[in-house]
Design an enzyme around this catalytic site. Structure first.
Site, short mmCIF file in Angstrom:
data_model
loop_
_atom_site.label_atom_id
_atom_site.label_comp_id
_atom_site.label_asym_id
_atom_site.label_seq_id
_atom_site.Cartn_x
_atom_site.Cartn_y
_atom_site.Cartn_z
N GLU A 1 0.81 -1.22 0.00
CA GLU A 1 0.00 0.00 0.00
C GLU A 1 0.85 1.28 0.00
O GLU A 1 0.85 2.04 0.98
CB GLU A 1 -0.96 0.01 1.19
CG GLU A 1 -1.97 -1.11 1.13
CD GLU A 1 -3.01 -1.03 2.23
OE1 GLU A 1 -2.77 -0.37 3.25
OE2 GLU A 1 -4.08 -1.63 2.07
N GLU B 1 -6.69 -7.84 -0.73
CA GLU B 1 -7.05 -7.85 0.69
C GLU B 1 -8.47 -7.37 0.87
O GLU B 1 -8.87 -6.35 0.29
CB GLU B 1 -6.20 -6.85 1.48
CG GLU B 1 -4.80 -7.24 1.80
CD GLU B 1 -4.13 -6.14 2.66
OE1 GLU B 1 -4.82 -5.43 3.41
OE2 GLU B 1 -2.91 -6.01 2.53
C1 GAL Z 1 -4.48 -2.93 4.93
C2 GAL Z 1 -3.05 -3.35 5.13
C3 GAL Z 1 -2.98 -4.59 5.99
C4 GAL Z 1 -3.83 -4.42 7.22
C5 GAL Z 1 -5.23 -4.11 6.79
C6 GAL Z 1 -6.17 -3.94 7.95
O1 GAL Z 1 -4.59 -1.60 4.53
O2 GAL Z 1 -2.42 -3.63 3.91
O3 GAL Z 1 -1.64 -4.81 6.36
O4 GAL Z 1 -3.32 -3.40 8.01
O5 GAL Z 1 -5.24 -2.91 6.07
O6 GAL Z 1 -7.48 -3.65 7.51
#
Ligand code: GAL
Length: 658
Positions: A142, A295
């Site tokens: 990110e 994710e």
């Molecule tokens: C994302 C990040 C992850 C985790 C997740 C939590 O933005 O890449 O590592 O922190 O959020 O929602």
């Protein structure tokens, strides 16, 4: 299909790893993302590496048939880095140098950071680029940090020199004649830092563009290193969208082998489904059809102020919603819920309760569904309607000194998309910051496209002249990409095609909406519109603009341009866009779909996602086969979809529908 999530074996003793692989197999997991935040385990001291544990993890996963999306860990430098390279730490706008203790604590313009990042990425490349488990590289995590230090200032100046060519041009573009800001030497130019009152909006905007390019440079460095070792492994980085993120993803998309997106809806109601559709359509459009949900949260989502557990079936529905919109799979943050650390209660496929839990059971059933899907091509963008997305316009509209604190670019774009979503119309996004090819679309909706280049304005003109339907929202075509206003009346760049001239803005108190004579409502925003060729389709029915045009329509060449001067509410946008789409001959993906049910086509498959708490039936116009049950559905028959459930139909042979 990629199915799995972020896997952090470094947080667990090795005996848990065997259990992990077994559970992954049980859940139908096909790939996990490893190593995202593992730098301090991989390089415990500067230049001293420990890859033994990662060798064992990758070997075990491979033996279990699980693929690996291998990350470079450069989003979180270890504590030794801070002490050895203080200049590699970020400085915020107040001049405070941050220190380790969280993540993302680095300055992307600092040479020591870049060198350290290249070194660890290079080591990983050399060691694992030919490991049979590695299916994809996941560079960094990110991108989106921000630094205002002196090294950043130097890099910013070089970037500005390339963009503007000369100091004179920069002074002109930034309107530095205002408040005595004229620069007589490049060295005088700073990143936006704490200052007395409102900053220069053009400086702030260019700084965000610079950050985007600077971070892209850091990504490309790692990508090229990894590619040089084994060009056959696709390389990506996970995009995250947020008002604080200075990344122009539409531009970045050309530099990754597959667009990867992290998406966390922050609502618990139907808005979460609408956000999911929005994110999926945007990602598919960034990727030209090819993208991966890298994710999302399997269960608990952060809503404003509290966590919300997804109701049974919602993880499945959301995940299939992304897949229906072209994702090459469904990946989560995260595989196993950690016992400590900053995100210790963030949801996981294997929660603190262990596999005997609703979330793991749902993950297992979803794994079976994904495995049952036939091979799918990239979700080719096939919609007839597009909405514009422009990160620089978003950044410009986040500035101070605007006519209303209620201006919200993201909300405006989401509202336009939501109206089309509710109308059941398939939607792509197009990016006016890139060369525009609008030939595939018949209707384009333009919300808050505040900045517009002459090239983009010409592309919209050609689109309408050659028969397209354009719907312009307020705050569009206002300024050049530099943020200098185009004079003569708004929407300056679109005055000719819209047949209107706006002479005044009348921002409204959100608590005091104004009605329109077509029964609609203007909330938050209204404008004094002069007709210069267009006809009024709705007029303000109250307030100082009573009787003045609110929504207009203009025939231009072979096409039509609508102008919406009012801050319409959701119903108003939906009513308008349904009517405009119908007039343009654009239909819904499937007619007769009950409210709360989403119909999405991906290649031969039709996904029906039932977001209602009760079962529904959906009539099909042509015969289909239910992919999950194997049963046939005759033409004209209705397919049943369980409460909160999903039906996936093979519609091979249906006449082309979008
Ligand atoms: C994302 C990040 C992850 C985790 C997740 C939590 O933005 O890449 O590592 O922190 O959020 O929602």
């Amino acid at each position: 299909m990629f199915y799995g999530g972020d896997y952090n074996p470094e947080q667990w003793p090795e005996e848990v790893w065997d259990d992990d692989v077994e559970l992954m197999r049980e859940a139908g997991v096909t790939a996990v993302t490893v190593g995202v935040f593992a730098w301090s385990h991989l390089e415990p001291e500067e230049g001293v590496y420990d890859f033994g544990w990662l060798d064992r993890v990758l070997d075990r996963l491979h033996a279990g048939g699980i693929g690996v999306v291998l990350a470079t860990p450069t989003a979180s430098p270890p504590p030794w880095f801070t002490l050895a390279h203080p200049a590699g730490l970020p400085v915020n706008a107040d001049g405070v140098r941050l220190t380790h203790g969280s993540r993302d604590t680095y300055c992307v313009s600092s040479r020591p950071y870049r060198a350290a990042a290249r070194r660890i990425a290079g080591e990983l490349g050399r060691r694992y680029a030919h490991h049979p488990a590695v299916a994809m590289w996941h560079v960094h995590n990110e991108y989106g940090t921000d630094c205002r230090c002196d090294l950043t200032a130097e890099a910013f100046r070089s970037w500005l020199a390339k963009r503007h060519g000369s100091l004179e041009a920069l002074n002109e573009a930034w309107t530095t004649a205002f408040w005595s800001q004229r620069y007589s030497d490049w060295a005088q130019i700073m990143p936006p830092r704490a200052t007395q009152y409102l900053p220069n909006p053009a400086q702030v905007l260019d700084f965000r563009r610079f950050l985007s390019d600077e971070m892209l440079g850091a990504f490309v460095e790692q990508r090229d290193l990894l590619r040089s070792v084994n060009p056959s492994i696709p390389i990506t980085t996970n995009f995250v969208q947020g008002g604080w993120v200075s990344v122009d993803h539409a531009r970045w998309a050309a530099e990754v082998d597959i667009v990867a997106v992290d998406h966390y809806p922050d609502s618990a109601d139907i808005a979460a489904e609408e956000e999911t559709a929005f994110a999926g359509d945007l990602a598919r459009s960034w990727g030209g059809g090819r993208w991966l949900l890298m994710e999302t949260a399997p269960n608990l989502i952060y809503t404003r102020g509290r966590m919300h557990a997804k109701e049974p079936g919602r993880m499945t529905r959301h995940s299939l919603g992304y897949v229906a919109r072209g994702s090459a799979g469904a990946m989560y943050f995260q595989w196993r819920q950690p016992l400590g650390g900053a995100e210790l209660f963030h949801s996981a496929m294997v929660p603190h309760a262990g596999p005997d839990s609703p979330v793991f059971r749902e993950a297992t059933s979803l794994g079976r569904i994904l495995a049952a899907l036939p091979g799918l091509d990239a979700g080719s963008p096939a919609a007839e309607v597009a909405v514009t997305w422009d990160a620089p316009s978003w950044w410009a509209l986040q500035g101070a000194g605007l006519p209303s604190a209620g201006i919200d670019y993201l909300a405006a774009v989401r509202q336009a998309h939501r109206a089309l979503y509710r109308a059941g119309v398939a939607t792509d996004f197009v990016f006016p910051g890139l060369p525009l090819d609008l030939a595939r679309h018949r209707m384009v909706v333009v919300p808050h496209l505040y900045l517009v280049s002459a090239e983009a304005a010409a592309a919209f003109r050609d689109f309408v002249a050659s028969g397209g339907t354009l719907v312009l929202g307020p705050l569009s075509g206002i300024a050049e990409p530099s943020a200098r206003v185009l004079p003569g009346g708004y929407p300056a760049a679109f005055r000719e095609i819209s047949g209107v001239r706006v002479t005044e803005w009348h921002p409204l108190d959100p608590a005091s909406p104004v009605t329109l004579d077509d029964g609609g409502t203007a909330r938050g925003w209204s404008e004094r519109v002069e007709l210069t060729g267009a006809t009024a389709r709705a007029r303000y029915a109250g307030g100082v603009l009573a009787g003045e045009p609110a929504i207009t329509r203009h025939d231009f060449g072979d096409g039509t341009c609508w102008y919406v001067s009012a801050g319409l509410d959701d119903d108003g946008w939906e009513r308008l866009l349904r009517a405009v789409a119908a007039e343009a001959g654009i239909s819904a993906v499937l007619e007769g779909v009950p409210p709360g049910v989403e119909a999405v086509r991906r290649g031969p498959l039709l996904f029906l996602l039932n977001h209602n708490p009760s079962a529904v039936t959906v009539p099909l116009p042509e015969p289909a086969v239910d992919v999950l049950t194997g049963s046939s559905v005759a033409a004209g028959a209705a397919v049943g979809v369980a409460a909160g459930g999903v039906a996936i139909l093979d519609c091979q042979g249906w006449k082309a529908r979008r």
